[in-house]
Design a protein around this motif. Structure first.
Motif, PDB file in Angstrom:
ATOM      1  N   TYR A 253      18.635 -17.500 -55.266  1.00  0.00           N
ATOM      2  CA  TYR A 253      18.449 -16.161 -54.705  1.00  0.00           C
ATOM      3  C   TYR A 253      16.979 -15.764 -54.567  1.00  0.00           C
ATOM      4  O   TYR A 253      16.639 -14.812 -53.874  1.00  0.00           O
ATOM      5  CB  TYR A 253      19.206 -15.107 -55.527  1.00  0.00           C
ATOM      6  CG  TYR A 253      18.519 -14.676 -56.795  1.00  0.00           C
ATOM      7  CD1 TYR A 253      17.605 -13.621 -56.788  1.00  0.00           C
ATOM      8  CD2 TYR A 253      18.783 -15.303 -58.006  1.00  0.00           C
ATOM      9  CE1 TYR A 253      16.974 -13.219 -57.953  1.00  0.00           C
ATOM     10  CE2 TYR A 253      18.168 -14.908 -59.166  1.00  0.00           C
ATOM     11  CZ  TYR A 253      17.260 -13.860 -59.134  1.00  0.00           C
ATOM     12  OH  TYR A 253      16.641 -13.468 -60.283  1.00  0.00           O
ATOM     13  N   LYS A 254      16.081 -16.524 -55.215  1.00  0.00           N
ATOM     14  CA  LYS A 254      14.664 -16.171 -55.159  1.00  0.00           C
ATOM     15  C   LYS A 254      13.977 -16.625 -53.880  1.00  0.00           C
ATOM     16  O   LYS A 254      12.815 -16.289 -53.652  1.00  0.00           O
ATOM     17  CB  LYS A 254      13.934 -16.697 -56.383  1.00  0.00           C
ATOM     18  CG  LYS A 254      14.354 -15.949 -57.644  1.00  0.00           C
ATOM     19  CD  LYS A 254      13.466 -16.297 -58.798  1.00  0.00           C
ATOM     20  CE  LYS A 254      13.797 -15.434 -60.003  1.00  0.00           C
ATOM     21  NZ  LYS A 254      12.886 -15.696 -61.116  1.00  0.00           N
ATOM     22  N   GLY A 255      14.662 -17.388 -53.031  1.00  0.00           N
ATOM     23  CA  GLY A 255      14.174 -17.665 -51.681  1.00  0.00           C
ATOM     24  C   GLY A 255      13.029 -18.651 -51.554  1.00  0.00           C
ATOM     25  O   GLY A 255      12.296 -18.597 -50.564  1.00  0.00           O
ATOM     26  N   LEU A 256      12.883 -19.569 -52.492  1.00  0.00           N
ATOM     27  CA  LEU A 256      11.820 -20.568 -52.363  1.00  0.00           C
ATOM     28  C   LEU A 256      11.941 -21.322 -51.046  1.00  0.00           C
ATOM     29  O   LEU A 256      10.928 -21.629 -50.407  1.00  0.00           O
ATOM     30  CB  LEU A 256      11.838 -21.535 -53.546  1.00  0.00           C
ATOM     31  CG  LEU A 256      10.833 -22.688 -53.492  1.00  0.00           C
ATOM     32  CD1 LEU A 256       9.396 -22.171 -53.394  1.00  0.00           C
ATOM     33  CD2 LEU A 256      10.998 -23.601 -54.709  1.00  0.00           C
TER      34      LEU A 256
ATOM     35  N   PRO B 178       9.868 -14.097 -52.234  1.00  0.00           N
ATOM     36  CA  PRO B 178      10.687 -14.139 -51.013  1.00  0.00           C
ATOM     37  C   PRO B 178      12.191 -13.996 -51.259  1.00  0.00           C
ATOM     38  O   PRO B 178      13.004 -14.686 -50.661  1.00  0.00           O
ATOM     39  CB  PRO B 178      10.345 -15.522 -50.445  1.00  0.00           C
ATOM     40  CG  PRO B 178      10.088 -16.356 -51.661  1.00  0.00           C
ATOM     41  CD  PRO B 178       9.426 -15.427 -52.650  1.00  0.00           C
ATOM     42  N   TYR B 179      12.567 -13.100 -52.137  1.00  0.00           N
ATOM     43  CA  TYR B 179      13.948 -12.966 -52.598  1.00  0.00           C
ATOM     44  C   TYR B 179      14.942 -12.804 -51.451  1.00  0.00           C
ATOM     45  O   TYR B 179      14.664 -12.152 -50.460  1.00  0.00           O
ATOM     46  CB  TYR B 179      14.080 -11.771 -53.530  1.00  0.00           C
ATOM     47  CG  TYR B 179      13.450 -11.967 -54.890  1.00  0.00           C
ATOM     48  CD1 TYR B 179      12.433 -12.887 -55.116  1.00  0.00           C
ATOM     49  CD2 TYR B 179      13.872 -11.205 -55.960  1.00  0.00           C
ATOM     50  CE1 TYR B 179      11.868 -13.047 -56.365  1.00  0.00           C
ATOM     51  CE2 TYR B 179      13.305 -11.354 -57.219  1.00  0.00           C
ATOM     52  CZ  TYR B 179      12.306 -12.284 -57.406  1.00  0.00           C
ATOM     53  OH  TYR B 179      11.747 -12.439 -58.644  1.00  0.00           O
TER      54      TYR B 179
ATOM     55  N   PRO C 109      10.266  -8.838 -49.881  1.00  0.00           N
ATOM     56  CA  PRO C 109      11.121  -8.317 -48.804  1.00  0.00           C
ATOM     57  C   PRO C 109      11.240  -6.794 -48.880  1.00  0.00           C
ATOM     58  O   PRO C 109      11.039  -6.194 -49.928  1.00  0.00           O
ATOM     59  CB  PRO C 109      12.472  -8.991 -49.053  1.00  0.00           C
ATOM     60  CG  PRO C 109      12.440  -9.438 -50.462  1.00  0.00           C
ATOM     61  CD  PRO C 109      11.007  -9.624 -50.853  1.00  0.00           C
ATOM     62  N   ARG C 110      11.547  -6.208 -47.769  1.00  0.00           N
ATOM     63  CA  ARG C 110      11.675  -4.753 -47.652  1.00  0.00           C
ATOM     64  C   ARG C 110      12.971  -4.260 -48.287  1.00  0.00           C
ATOM     65  O   ARG C 110      13.788  -3.649 -47.629  1.00  0.00           O
ATOM     66  CB  ARG C 110      11.638  -4.374 -46.166  1.00  0.00           C
ATOM     67  CG  ARG C 110      10.570  -3.407 -45.835  1.00  0.00           C
ATOM     68  CD  ARG C 110      10.512  -3.061 -44.349  1.00  0.00           C
ATOM     69  NE  ARG C 110       9.127  -3.212 -43.943  1.00  0.00           N
ATOM     70  CZ  ARG C 110       8.630  -4.240 -43.304  1.00  0.00           C
ATOM     71  NH1 ARG C 110       9.397  -5.219 -42.911  1.00  0.00           N
ATOM     72  NH2 ARG C 110       7.354  -4.291 -43.019  1.00  0.00           N
ATOM     73  N   PHE C 111      13.155  -4.534 -49.558  1.00  0.00           N
ATOM     74  CA  PHE C 111      14.301  -4.034 -50.312  1.00  0.00           C
ATOM     75  C   PHE C 111      13.833  -2.804 -51.083  1.00  0.00           C
ATOM     76  O   PHE C 111      12.673  -2.726 -51.504  1.00  0.00           O
ATOM     77  CB  PHE C 111      14.807  -5.073 -51.321  1.00  0.00           C
ATOM     78  CG  PHE C 111      15.370  -6.333 -50.733  1.00  0.00           C
ATOM     79  CD1 PHE C 111      16.138  -6.318 -49.579  1.00  0.00           C
ATOM     80  CD2 PHE C 111      15.145  -7.548 -51.355  1.00  0.00           C
ATOM     81  CE1 PHE C 111      16.672  -7.485 -49.055  1.00  0.00           C
ATOM     82  CE2 PHE C 111      15.674  -8.729 -50.841  1.00  0.00           C
ATOM     83  CZ  PHE C 111      16.443  -8.688 -49.684  1.00  0.00           C
ATOM     84  N   ASP C 112      14.760  -1.875 -51.333  1.00  0.00           N
ATOM     85  CA  ASP C 112      14.409  -0.688 -52.108  1.00  0.00           C
ATOM     86  C   ASP C 112      13.812  -1.061 -53.458  1.00  0.00           C
ATOM     87  O   ASP C 112      12.934  -0.364 -53.963  1.00  0.00           O
ATOM     88  CB  ASP C 112      15.632   0.214 -52.313  1.00  0.00           C
ATOM     89  CG  ASP C 112      16.054   0.921 -51.040  1.00  0.00           C
ATOM     90  OD1 ASP C 112      15.246   0.975 -50.082  1.00  0.00           O
ATOM     91  OD2 ASP C 112      17.194   1.414 -50.986  1.00  0.00           O
TER      92      ASP C 112
END
Length: 180
Positions: free
Chosen positions: A9-12, A82-83, A105-108
């Motif tokens: 989930y961390k988007g490596l 980069p989640y 990322p544009r997450f809250d």
């Protein structure tokens, strides 16, 4: 810098997809420092194979000893998060402690802390091209401005800043007769 437990989930994989473009535009080098979480092993092994074929990515396996954390972060120009999904991030707090800009990322979960163009750059989640642009922009942030923005954020979000007004409010609502 990509730091911490390596989990799917961390988007490596997104960062690795983006990094060829980042390197071509800036000459930047990526350091991936962390232990592979067992749940991600099969997914990550392909990424490790890819990382070993390029000279602008260094993989530092295993958990980084506490004594080495300052060196790893202070050597980084940008910390990438980069989640793939919203999550809290201890790495974000470590980056802030060492005054390093963050790309997230544009997450809250990140918008409140990663002040755009001050503390870091936000990008559209799951978008390696936008991630690449964000890293390039973050590399241009002034370290002095990032440090000042982080200091302002720390003072505005400190416990004292939060608790003192709250205590004044509570005290103003308690009548002197109710205290014995």
């Amino acid at each position: 810098l990509f730091f911490g437990h390596i989990k799917s989930y961390k988007g490596l994989d997104l960062l690795l997809d983006a990094f060829g473009s980042i390197h071509a535009r800036t000459g930047a080098h990526l350091v991936v420092a962390g232990a592979i979480h067992p749940s991600a092993r099969s997914h990550i092994e392909a990424l490790l194979s890819m990382m070993s074929r390029v000279d602008y990515i260094t993989y530092r396996p295993g958990l980084v000893p506490d004594a080495d954390v300052p060196h790893v972060f202070c050597a980084a120009d940008v910390v990438a998060l980069p989640y793939r999904r919203p999550a809290s991030s201890g790495v974000l707090q470590i980056a802030a402690h060492y005054g390093r800009p963050v790309v997230a990322p544009r997450f809250d979960a990140f918008r409140e802390t990663v002040l755009e163009d001050e503390v870091g750059i936000l990008f559209e989640a799951h978008n390696p091209a936008d991630l690449a642009q964000a890293v390039v922009r973050a590399l241009d942030l002034s370290p002095e401005n990032v440090a000042q923005a982080l200091e302002n954020y720390r003072s505005e979000s400190s416990w004292v800043t939060f608790v003192d007004p709250w205590l004044r409010f509570v005290k103003s609502r308690i009548s002197p007769r109710s205290v014995t």
